[in-house]
Write a protein that holds these residues in place. Structure first.
Motif, short mmCIF file in Angstrom:
data_model
loop_
_atom_site.label_atom_id
_atom_site.label_comp_id
_atom_site.label_asym_id
_atom_site.label_seq_id
_atom_site.Cartn_x
_atom_site.Cartn_y
_atom_site.Cartn_z
N GLY A 73 -6.90 12.17 -7.97
CA GLY A 73 -5.59 12.80 -8.14
C GLY A 73 -4.53 11.85 -8.66
N ASP A 74 -4.94 10.63 -9.01
CA ASP A 74 -3.99 9.63 -9.49
C ASP A 74 -4.20 9.33 -10.98
OD1 ASP A 74 -3.81 9.18 -6.59
OD2 ASP A 74 -2.63 7.43 -7.16
N GLY A 75 -3.10 9.13 -11.67
CA GLY A 75 -3.17 8.63 -13.03
C GLY A 75 -3.31 7.11 -13.00
N HIS A 98 4.79 8.60 1.93
CA HIS A 98 4.24 9.74 2.67
C HIS A 98 3.85 10.83 1.70
CE1 HIS A 98 5.74 7.70 6.10
NE2 HIS A 98 7.00 8.04 5.93
N ARG A 99 2.67 11.36 1.92
CA ARG A 99 2.18 12.41 1.02
C ARG A 99 2.67 13.77 1.44
NH1 ARG A 99 -4.18 11.57 0.22
NH2 ARG A 99 -4.16 13.73 -0.41
N LEU A 100 3.20 14.52 0.49
CA LEU A 100 3.63 15.89 0.77
C LEU A 100 3.32 16.72 -0.47
CD1 LEU A 100 7.11 15.10 2.27
CD2 LEU A 100 5.31 16.36 3.46
N VAL A 119 0.83 -1.20 0.00
CA VAL A 119 0.00 0.00 0.00
C VAL A 119 0.86 1.25 0.00
CG1 VAL A 119 -0.11 -0.02 2.54
CG2 VAL A 119 -1.80 1.29 1.26
N GLY A 120 0.33 2.31 -0.56
CA GLY A 120 0.93 3.63 -0.35
C GLY A 120 1.53 4.25 -1.57
N GLU A 121 1.95 3.45 -2.53
CA GLU A 121 2.56 3.99 -3.75
C GLU A 121 2.57 2.88 -4.78
OE1 GLU A 121 6.79 4.53 -3.17
OE2 GLU A 121 6.67 3.43 -1.30
N GLY A 173 0.59 6.81 -10.25
CA GLY A 173 1.14 7.92 -9.44
C GLY A 173 0.30 9.17 -9.58
N ARG A 174 0.63 10.18 -8.79
CA ARG A 174 -0.17 11.41 -8.72
C ARG A 174 -0.05 12.21 -10.02
NH1 ARG A 174 -3.51 11.67 -4.24
NH2 ARG A 174 -3.71 13.82 -4.88
N VAL A 175 -1.14 12.88 -10.35
CA VAL A 175 -1.10 13.76 -11.51
C VAL A 175 -1.15 15.22 -11.07
CG1 VAL A 175 -2.12 12.11 -13.12
CG2 VAL A 175 -3.62 13.58 -11.76
N VAL A 220 -1.54 -8.81 -2.47
CA VAL A 220 -2.62 -7.86 -2.76
C VAL A 220 -2.02 -6.46 -2.80
CG1 VAL A 220 -4.55 -9.27 -1.98
CG2 VAL A 220 -3.31 -7.92 -0.29
N ASP A 221 -2.10 -5.84 -3.99
CA ASP A 221 -1.64 -4.47 -4.17
C ASP A 221 -2.86 -3.59 -3.97
OD1 ASP A 221 -0.81 -1.99 -5.08
OD2 ASP A 221 -0.03 -2.72 -6.99
N THR A 222 -2.92 -2.91 -2.83
CA THR A 222 -4.14 -2.21 -2.44
C THR A 222 -4.01 -0.71 -2.69
OG1 THR A 222 -3.40 -1.85 -0.17
CG2 THR A 222 -4.52 -3.94 -0.63
N TRP A 223 -4.89 -0.18 -3.51
CA TRP A 223 -4.90 1.27 -3.74
C TRP A 223 -6.02 1.91 -2.93
CZ3 TRP A 223 -8.53 4.82 -5.02
CH2 TRP A 223 -8.07 6.13 -5.27
N TRP A 224 -5.66 2.95 -2.22
CA TRP A 224 -6.66 3.76 -1.50
C TRP A 224 -5.99 5.01 -0.99
CZ3 TRP A 224 -6.81 3.61 4.21
CH2 TRP A 224 -5.82 2.80 4.77
N GLN A 225 -6.73 5.82 -0.24
CA GLN A 225 -6.23 7.12 0.21
C GLN A 225 -6.77 7.45 1.60
OE1 GLN A 225 -8.25 9.38 -2.99
NE2 GLN A 225 -6.19 9.90 -3.67
N THR A 226 -6.15 8.44 2.23
CA THR A 226 -6.70 8.97 3.49
C THR A 226 -8.19 9.30 3.30
OG1 THR A 226 -4.53 9.93 3.94
CG2 THR A 226 -6.38 10.78 5.22
N GLU A 227 -8.49 9.89 2.16
CA GLU A 227 -9.87 10.33 1.90
C GLU A 227 -10.83 9.16 1.71
OE1 GLU A 227 -7.12 11.27 0.44
OE2 GLU A 227 -7.10 13.43 -0.01
C1 WTA Z 1 -0.83 6.51 -3.51
C2 WTA Z 1 -2.37 5.78 1.76
C3 WTA Z 1 -0.29 3.11 -6.29
C4 WTA Z 1 -1.79 7.23 -4.44
C5 WTA Z 1 -3.30 4.59 1.96
C6 WTA Z 1 -2.82 7.81 -3.50
C7 WTA Z 1 -0.92 4.14 -4.33
C8 WTA Z 1 -1.96 8.16 -2.29
C9 WTA Z 1 -1.31 2.89 -3.79
C10 WTA Z 1 -2.74 8.17 -1.01
C11 WTA Z 1 -1.12 1.72 -4.60
C12 WTA Z 1 -1.72 4.46 -2.35
N1 WTA Z 1 -0.62 1.88 -5.84
N2 WTA Z 1 -0.42 4.24 -5.57
N3 WTA Z 1 -1.42 0.50 -4.17
N4 WTA Z 1 -1.80 3.13 -2.55
N5 WTA Z 1 -1.17 5.08 -3.40
O1 WTA Z 1 -3.58 9.32 1.65
O2 WTA Z 1 -1.09 8.24 -5.12
O3 WTA Z 1 -1.31 8.53 2.47
O4 WTA Z 1 -3.47 8.94 -4.02
O5 WTA Z 1 -3.11 6.94 1.75
O6 WTA Z 1 -0.97 7.14 -2.24
O7 WTA Z 1 -1.88 8.35 0.08
P1 WTA Z 1 -2.46 8.35 1.56
#
Ligand code: WTA
Length: 656
Positions: free
Chosen positions: A500-502, A526-528, A387-389, A515-517, A411-418
Motif C-alpha cells: 500500500g506504499d509508494g 497513526h494509521r487511519l 519509524v512510522g512515516e 507514503g501510502r497510495v 536507521v530509517d526503518t520501514w515496516w507495518q503492523t502486518e
Molecule cells: C508508514 C508502523 C516511510 C507506511 C510500524 C506503512 C513508513 C505504515 C515508515 C504502517 C518509514 C512506516 N518510512 N513510511 N520508515 N514506517 N511507514 O501499521 O505507510 O502503524 O504502510 O506500522 O506506516 O503503519 P503501521
C-alpha cells in the motif's frame, strides 16, 4: 545547527558512511547479506535459534499463498523466551525496564528476575479469572509496567492479547472487543498526561454496555480517581494479582499459536484485526532488533519512544528487546510532560544509547528549538532510529546533528503492523545512510518496486513497494476474514505482498518510501482510513455526505481535512456553521479517537464527483493542499470545486 547549514548538507546529496569508530565497535558482519541471500529460509531457521524452544522445529517455511507457517512443528512458550531464559542463564539481576513516569521523579526499576515474578503473578491471576489458552484478552492501558506484565502473562497462557491504544474511544474499543470476541479486559482507572489524570475505566464501562460476553475486568489503580464498579465483573489489580505466587510453570505451545491481534486501519470503515503467531514473529523481532539496532545487551540502554498500543511498542518495547535481554526505558509521559526538555533529561539521566521514535515527534522537538537538546549531555547516544512515516530530509538532518551529534548512524526503518517487524532499513556499521531513505530490505527479505503492471522498475524510477517472498513475522491474516486478507494484500500483484506504499529507487538503486497510495492516512505516524473518518462524520445527524482526505502537514506528516455537506435543517449563518464544525470535530474524536479529529472541516453544498458518482478525492486533496487543480473536466459540476476552494479560506480552523 543553522537552517542554511542544513540546506548546504542536503545540496550535497550526501550519503553518510558509518564512521570507522562506529564500525569498529559495531556487531557488524559484512557477509550477512550474502549469507542470507544464499538461502533465506535456512538463514531464518538459524535465526530461530534465538528463541528458547521446548522442542526444536524440524520444518521451516510452508508456503501456500497467502498462508505461511514457519517452524510449525517446534514448540515453545513466548514468555519463557523473553523472560525466564535470562534468569535461568544468570542474567536475572540485569535491568529489564527503567520505567519513567509522567511526573518527574516517579520511576521504577525492574530487573529480569523481578519481571519474571510479576509476569508469573499476573499469569496466576488471569488463570483465577478464568483465562484459558486461545481466549482473547483486551488490554486498554496507559504506559505502565502492568501493561507489559499483562501482555507477557497472556501469551504465557497461550491466550491472545488485543491491545487497544488508550487514546481510542469507547465505541472503537467496543468494536474491537466484539470483533475478536474478547472475554476479558485489563485496564486502569486512568492515565496521566502532563500531570493531569485522564480516565480510562469509564470508556471500558461504556464499551461493555454493548459487550455482554466480557466476564472479567482487571483494573490497575493508577490515578486514584473515582470509578464506577460492577460487582462480580470488575476486580482491582492489587486485590487479585498482588497475593499470587510468583512461580508459574509455563507450558510449551506449537510454534504457530496465535499470540496477539492488533487492529489497524485499512481502506474501509472497519479496522482489520491483524494477527500474529508465535515463533515466526518472535524470530524476526529478535533478529531485527539485534541487527538493525546493533544491540549490545550488557551495555546498551534502549529507548523505543512509542506506545505499547501500536505495533512498534509490541515488537520493539516488549518482544524484540526482551528476547535480546537488553535494558530499556519505558516512558509514560508526553515529550513535554514536565517541560520541553523532558526527553533530553531522561536520555542524560539514564545514559540512553539507542533512541527509536517517529518523525512526527522529531519534527515537534525540532520546532521547539535545537537550544533545548543542546543544553544536555547526549553523548551516551550511539544510534538513532525512526519509524512510522516517511522522514523529511530536514528532520533527518536535525536528528543527526542535534540529537546524534553528527556521530550516530540513523536507521530509517520501514515496516507495518502486518509485517510484524522491520522489513527495510540500513544496517548500522555496514550500510551507508541517506537523509530520508530506508535504503534496502534486510537480510532474508526480498522487496521490489513495481509499476502498475507489476513489472520491476529500474533505478531512478518510482512505483509500488511489494514484498516478493514470505517472511517469518508476516501476519497470518485478518481475524475472522480470510477472504479480505487475500484480496487486500495478495491480489493487486499476484504472488506478491502489496504493502500500500509508494516507493522509488534512486540512481544508486537505494529505496525511498513515498507514503501510502491508498485511502489510508498517516497522521503523526497513526494509521487511519479516510472511510473510517467519513463513516464517523455521516453518523452525525447534521451530515448528509462527507469526503475525507489526508493533506500534507509540516508537523504531523498528514492532517485530516474533511469536506462535508450538511442536511438542510442546519442554520445558514456563520455562527451556525462554526458551531456545527466544532460539533463535528468533537463527534469524530468521540467516535474514533482525538487522533482522528479533522484539522479542518470545510462545509460545501456539494462534493465533486465523476460522472459515475465517485468522489474525486485527488482533487479534494489538491484543494486541501492549495495546489492548482489540474484537469477537472470529468466533474459533474466544475463550479463546485471553485466554491470549495473559496470556502477553504473562510472555514479553515486551526490545529488544536
Ligand atoms: C508508514 C508502523 C516511510 C507506511 C510500524 C506503512 C513508513 C505504515 C515508515 C504502517 C518509514 C512506516 N518510512 N513510511 N520508515 N514506517 N511507514 O501499521 O505507510 O502503524 O504502510 O506500522 O506506516 O503503519 P503501521
Amino acid at each position: 545547527m543553522s537552517e542554511a547549514k542544513i540546506e548546504a548538507w542536503l545540496d550535497e546529496d550526501r550519503a553518510f558512511a558509518p564512521s570507522a569508530e562506529f564500525t569498529a565497535q559495531a556487531n557488524a558482519q559484512s557477509s550477512i547479506y550474502e549469507d542470507a541471500d544464499a538461502d533465506p529460509v535456512a538463514w531464518w531457521r538459524r535465526q530461530a535459534d534465538r528463541l528458547t524452544w521446548a522442542s526444536e522445529p524440524t520444518t521451516s517455511l510452508e508456503w501456500n499463498l497467502p498462508n505461511a507457517t514457519w517452524f510449525a512443528d517446534g514448540t515453545l512458550n513466548a514468555s519463557v523466551s523473553c523472560v525466564d531464559v535470562h534468569v535461568k542463564e544468570g542474567r536475572g539481576d540485569r535491568v529489564a525496564y527503567h520505567w519513567v513516569g509522567d511526573a518527574e521523579g516517579e520511576s521504577r526499576t525492574i530487573t529480569y528476575r523481578e519481571l519474571l515474578g510479576e509476569v508469573c503473578r499476573t499469569a496466576n491471576a488471569l488463570i483465577e479469572l478464568g483465562v484459558k489458552k486461545g481466549d482473547r484478552v483486551a488490554v486498554y492501558m496507559p504506559m505502565i509496567p502492568e501493561a507489559i506484565f499483562t501482555m507477557l502473562a497472556v501469551v504465557r497462557l497461550g491466550a491472545i492479547h488485543s491491545v487497544v491504544f488508550g487514546g481510542f474511544s469507547a465505541e472503537a474499543l467496543a468494536s474491537r472487543i466484539l470483533d475478536s470476541d474478547c472475554r476479558f479486559v485489563v485496564t486502569a482507572d486512568g492515565a496521566f498526561r502532563r500531570g493531569a489524570a485522564s480516565p480510562l475505566k469509564p470508556a471500558v464501562d461504556e464499551a461493555l454496555k454493548s459487550c455482554p460476553d466480557v466476564s472479567a475486568v482487571l483494573v490497575v489503580q493508577r490515578t486514584h480517581e473515582d470509578v464506577d464498579w460492577v460487582e462480580g465483573r470488575d476486580h482491582w489489580w492489587h486485590d487479585v494479582v498482588d497475593h499470587q505466587s510468583d512461580v508459574h510453570e509455563a507450558q510449551a505451545f506449537p510454534a504457530e499459536t496465535t499470540m496477539f491481534i492488533m487492529y489497524t486501519s485499512g481502506t474501509t470503515a472497519k479496522p482489520k484485526g491483524i494477527f500474529h503467531t508465535t515463533a515466526g514473529y518472535l524470530t524476526q523481532v529478535a533478529t531485527t532488533y539485534n541487527y538493525v539496532f546493533d544491540v549490545k545487551p550488557e551495555t546498551d540502554v534502549c529507548w523505543t519512544a512509542a506506545d505499547i498500543g501500536w505495533i512498534t511498542g509490541h515488537s520493539y518495547i516488549v518482544y524484540g528487546p526482551l528476547i535480546n535481554g537488553v535494558t530499556q526505558i519505558m516512558y509514560e509521559g508526553l515529550p513535554d510532560s514536565g517541560g520541553r526538555d523532558r526527553w533530553w533529561k531522561i536520555i542524560s539521566q539514564y545514559q540512553v544509547t539507542i533512541l527509536y521514535t517517529a518523525p512526527t515527534t522529531i519534527r515537534t522537538l525540532m520546532k521547539w528549538g535545537h537550544q533545548i537538546p543542546a543544553a544536555f549531555d547526549l553523548t551516551s547516544l550511539r544510534l538513532l532510529g525512526t519509524v512510522g512515516e516517511p522522514i523529511n530530509p530536514e528532520a533527518w538532518m536535525w536528528y543527526r546533528m542535534n540529537v546524534g551529534g553528527n556521530r550516530c548512524p540513523i536507521v530509517d526503518t520501514w515496516w507495518q503492523t502486518e509485517t510484524g517487524a522491520i522489513i527495510c532499513s540500513p544496517l548500522p556499521g555496514i550500510s551507508s545512510t541517506k537523509p530520508g531513505a530506508a535504503m534496502r530490505s534486510l537480510p532474508g527479505i526480498s522487496v521490489a518496486v513495481v509499476d502498475d503492471s507489476g513489472k520491476e522498475v529500474g533505478n531512478g524510477e518510482g512505483g509500488y513497494l511489494v514484498i516478493t517472498a514470505p517472511w517469518p513475522s508476516m501476519t497470518r491474516g485478518i481475524w475472522g476474514d480470510p477472504d479480505r486478507f487475500l484480496e487486500t494484500y495478495w491480489s493487486r500483484f499476484p504472488g506478491k505482498y502489496f504493502a500500500g506504499d509508494g516507493a522509488k529507487l534512486d540512481a544508486d538503486g537505494d529505496l525511498w518510501l513515498l507514503g501510502r497510495v491508498d485511502d489510508v492516512m498517516n497522521i503523526s505516524g497513526h494509521r487511519l482510513s479516510t472511510t473510517e473518518v467519513e463513516h464517523a462524520l455521516v453518523g452525525h445527524p447534521a451530515v448528509a455526505e462527507a469526503a475525507v482526505v489526508g493533506a500534507s502537514d509540516e508537523t504531523t506528516g498528514q492532517a485530516i481535512v474533511a469536506f462535508v455537506t450538511l442536511k438542510l435543517s442546519v442554520g445558514e449563518t456563520e455562527q451556525d456553521h462554526a458551531r456545527v464544525i466544532e460539533e463535528l470535530r468533537a463527534h469524530v474524536a468521540n467516535t474514533i479517537s482525538p487522533i482522528a479529529k479533522p484539522r479542518q472541516i470545510i462545509l460545501t453544498p456539494d462534493l465533486p464527483k465523476t460522472r459515475s458518482g465517485k468522489i474525486m478525492r485527488r482533487l479534494l486533496r489538491d484543494v486541501a493542499e492549495n495546489r492548482s487543480l489540474g484537469d477537472v473536466t470529468t466533474l459533474t459540476d466544475p463550479t463546485v470545486v471553485n466554491m470549495i476552494a473559496g470556502l477553504m479560506d473562510t472555514h479553515a480552523t486551526s490545529e488544536d
